[in-house]
Scaffold this motif. Sequence first.
Motif, PDB file in Angstrom:
ATOM      1  N   GLY A  41       0.902  -1.140  -0.078  1.00 49.49           N
ATOM      2  CA  GLY A  41       0.003   0.016   0.051  1.00 49.49           C
ATOM      3  C   GLY A  41       0.942   1.071   0.029  1.00 49.49           C
ATOM      4  O   GLY A  41       2.113   1.282   0.174  1.00 49.49           O
ATOM      5  N   HIS A  42       0.069   2.426  -0.138  1.00 48.86           N
ATOM      6  CA  HIS A  42       0.900   3.660  -0.016  1.00 48.86           C
ATOM      7  C   HIS A  42       0.097   4.537   0.997  1.00 48.86           C
ATOM      8  O   HIS A  42      -1.006   4.639   0.698  1.00 48.86           O
ATOM      9  N   TYR A  43       0.998   5.000   1.837  1.00 42.49           N
ATOM     10  CA  TYR A  43       0.268   5.984   2.849  1.00 42.49           C
ATOM     11  C   TYR A  43       0.554   7.490   2.438  1.00 42.49           C
ATOM     12  O   TYR A  43       0.008   8.274   3.383  1.00 42.49           O
ATOM     13  N   SER A  85     -10.285   7.343   0.174  1.00 41.02           N
ATOM     14  CA  SER A  85     -10.455   6.198  -0.681  1.00 41.02           C
ATOM     15  C   SER A  85      -8.954   5.693  -0.879  1.00 41.02           C
ATOM     16  O   SER A  85      -8.543   4.465  -1.274  1.00 41.02           O
ATOM     17  N   ASP A  86      -7.754   6.766  -1.755  1.00 40.53           N
ATOM     18  CA  ASP A  86      -6.868   6.399  -2.114  1.00 40.53           C
ATOM     19  C   ASP A  86      -5.629   6.960  -1.239  1.00 40.53           C
ATOM     20  O   ASP A  86      -4.839   7.901  -1.493  1.00 40.53           O
ATOM     21  N   MET A  87      -4.886   6.041  -0.354  1.00 45.92           N
ATOM     22  CA  MET A  87      -5.467   4.907  -0.172  1.00 45.92           C
ATOM     23  C   MET A  87      -5.494   4.426   1.401  1.00 45.92           C
ATOM     24  O   MET A  87      -5.202   3.246   1.829  1.00 45.92           O
ATOM     25  N   LYS A  88      -5.452   5.477   2.209  1.00 44.75           N
ATOM     26  CA  LYS A  88      -5.305   5.162   3.526  1.00 44.75           C
ATOM     27  C   LYS A  88      -6.423   4.340   4.164  1.00 44.75           C
ATOM     28  O   LYS A  88      -6.401   3.563   5.193  1.00 44.75           O
ATOM     29  N   GLU A 141       5.785   7.214  -1.321  1.00 43.05           N
ATOM     30  CA  GLU A 141       6.064   7.721  -2.605  1.00 43.05           C
ATOM     31  C   GLU A 141       5.270   7.509  -3.855  1.00 43.05           C
ATOM     32  O   GLU A 141       5.629   7.939  -5.022  1.00 43.05           O
ATOM     33  N   GLU A 142       4.123   6.924  -3.674  1.00 47.12           N
ATOM     34  CA  GLU A 142       3.454   6.357  -4.749  1.00 47.12           C
ATOM     35  C   GLU A 142       2.944   7.655  -5.669  1.00 47.12           C
ATOM     36  O   GLU A 142       2.983   7.499  -7.053  1.00 47.12           O
ATOM     37  N   GLU A 143       2.493   8.450  -5.099  1.00 49.25           N
ATOM     38  CA  GLU A 143       1.844   9.833  -5.680  1.00 49.25           C
ATOM     39  C   GLU A 143       3.047  10.653  -6.688  1.00 49.25           C
ATOM     40  O   GLU A 143       2.617  11.393  -7.126  1.00 49.25           O
ATOM     41  N   VAL A 144       4.110  10.303  -6.318  1.00 52.16           N
ATOM     42  CA  VAL A 144       5.160  10.833  -6.896  1.00 52.16           C
ATOM     43  C   VAL A 144       6.052  10.073  -7.730  1.00 52.16           C
ATOM     44  O   VAL A 144       7.129  10.355  -8.050  1.00 52.16           O
ATOM     45  N   PRO A 158      -4.334  -3.303  -2.759  1.00 55.87           N
ATOM     46  CA  PRO A 158      -5.856  -2.667  -2.851  1.00 55.87           C
ATOM     47  C   PRO A 158      -5.688  -1.332  -3.545  1.00 55.87           C
ATOM     48  O   PRO A 158      -6.499  -0.717  -3.197  1.00 55.87           O
ATOM     49  N   ASP A 159      -4.756  -0.913  -4.398  1.00 55.95           N
ATOM     50  CA  ASP A 159      -4.681   0.230  -4.862  1.00 55.95           C
ATOM     51  C   ASP A 159      -5.453   0.393  -6.052  1.00 55.95           C
ATOM     52  O   ASP A 159      -4.982   1.186  -7.138  1.00 55.95           O
ATOM     53  N   VAL A 160      -6.619  -0.339  -6.161  1.00 55.15           N
ATOM     54  CA  VAL A 160      -7.628  -0.276  -7.359  1.00 55.15           C
ATOM     55  C   VAL A 160      -9.061  -0.321  -6.916  1.00 55.15           C
ATOM     56  O   VAL A 160      -9.140  -0.553  -5.859  1.00 55.15           O
TER      57      VAL A 160
HETATM   58 ZN   LIG Z   1      -3.315   5.075  -5.024  1.00 56.99          ZN
END
Ligand SMILES: [Zn+2]
Length: 456
Positions: A89-91, A122-125, A155-158, A182-184
Motif C-alpha cells: 500500500g501507499h500512505y 479512498s486512495d488509499m489510507k 512515494e506512490e503519488e510522486v 488494494p490500490d485499485v
Molecule cells: Zn493510490
Amino acid sequence: MSRADQAVQEFLDTEETKLHSLKAFLQIPSVSADPEMKSRVVEAAEFLKSYFEELGMDKVEIFPTGLHPIVFAEKHASIPGAKTLLFYGHYDVQPTDPLGDWVTPPFEPSIRGEHLFARGSSDMKGQIMATIFALESVLKSGELPLNVKFILEGEEEVGSPSLEGFIQTHTDLLKCDMILNPDVGMINKDTPTVVNGLRGLSYFEVRIDGPKVDLHSGIFGGNVANPANVLASIIAQLHNPDGSVAIPGFYDRVRPLTEEDRKMIASNPTTDEEFLEVTGSPMLYGEQGYTMLERHGARPTLDVNGLYSGFIGEGAKTIIPAYAKAKISCRLVPDQEHAEIYELAEKYIRSIVPPTVRVSFIKHSGGPAYLADDAPGLPNLIEAYKATWNNDVVLKREGGSIPVATVMQKELGVKSILSGFGLPDDAIHSPNEHLHLPTWKKGIQAYIRFITSFGA
Ligand SMILES: [Zn+2]
C-alpha cells in the motif's frame, strides 16, 4: 461459530474505535509532492509503526529512502509451515488544491451521509487500514493461519522513485507466497472487482527534419518537402481503415482472446453509453471486431500523444517548418515485447519516410503487459468476496499500468492480486475525496474471510 464469523464479529464489536483510528490517520497531511510536508509524511509512517506495535507485530521497521520512508511490518502465523501474504500500500496522498472546492477541510475527516470525506480516505489510507483492521480482528479472535507482511511506501503519488531499488535489495525480507495490492477500485458498490490484467507500454518520439531553418512558404513552398506534411502522412499510415495498427508484425505475438476471456470481459456491466459519457466524444471509435471492453484492456493500441511543428501562436505566419515531432505510445497486451514493438515501429516508419526529409527517433519508457488470472490466493479472495457481497466477482482487464505489480513479479517471483474497495465516484485526486463506509466495512469483512480461509 466459524473462525471467519468470530473474527467478523470482533470487527463489528469494535467498528467505532477502528473508524476513530482511521480518522486520526487521515488527519496527517502526508502529501508526498510537497517538500514542506516532508515531516508530516514521516509522521504518517510513524502512525503506522505505532499501530503495528500496539497490534503486537513481530517486526516493525521504518526504512529511510532518498525521499519518504517505507514502513515494513510482519506477523508470524500461529501454525508452522504457513503461507505468507504480503500487503502492498501507499500512505502518501495527493495535494489538495484547489482547496476552496472542499466542502470540509481535506485533513479534517468528516462524515456526511454514508461517506467519510478526507484526502486519502479512498486512495488509499482507508484501504491500508482495511487490511490492518482485518488482520487485527483475526488476531484478537483466535489463531492466525498465515504469515502476514506489509510494505507501505510514502512515494506512490510522486512515481515511487525508491520502491524498485528497495524491493531489489530486500527480497528476503519481502519473500512471500501471495501479494494483495488494494490500490485499485470496484466497478460499483455491489460488484466486488479484481483487476487481472494491465496493459504494457512502448513510448517513443519521431522527429522529421527538412530545411535547416523555417523557410518563407512563398519563396520555397512547392520546392522543398514540408516536415509537417510528411509527418502527418506518416501518422496517417500507422493505422488501417478498420482501426487496426498497420505496423507489420505488431500483432504477431498478441495472445488471441479465447471464448472464455471474451465471456469474462463481457461480464463487466459497464455499457458503451456509460463509457462514452465519461469521454465527452461524439461516438466511440476503435479496432473493428472487438467490443469496447475488449479494446479497453485486452487489445493493443497506438496513439499520438503530442504533435508539434511550425508556427502555433496567434494569427498567421507563412513558413515551411524546419521540423515536426510526434510523441507516440503503444499500449501493449500479452505477449508483446515493448522493445520489439519499438523496433518494429522504427523499422516501418523508416520504410515509409520519403528521401526528401531526415527522420530520427527517441525511445522513452517501456514495460510489459501483465496478466494475473493465476495470481496465488485469488480463488480464496473470490470466495471471500462472494460470501460477503452475495454477488459474482468481476475480473477486469485494466487499460493502464501498475508498475509495482510488474516489479514485484520480477523481483519476488509472485504475481499480485489487484483488488480494493474504492468506487469510481470517490473523487480520488480531486476535491472532496471520500470513502463509502458501508463498502469499506464489507471490504474489511471480506479480507477477514480471505485471511481465515487459509486455516481450513
Ligand atoms: Zn493510490
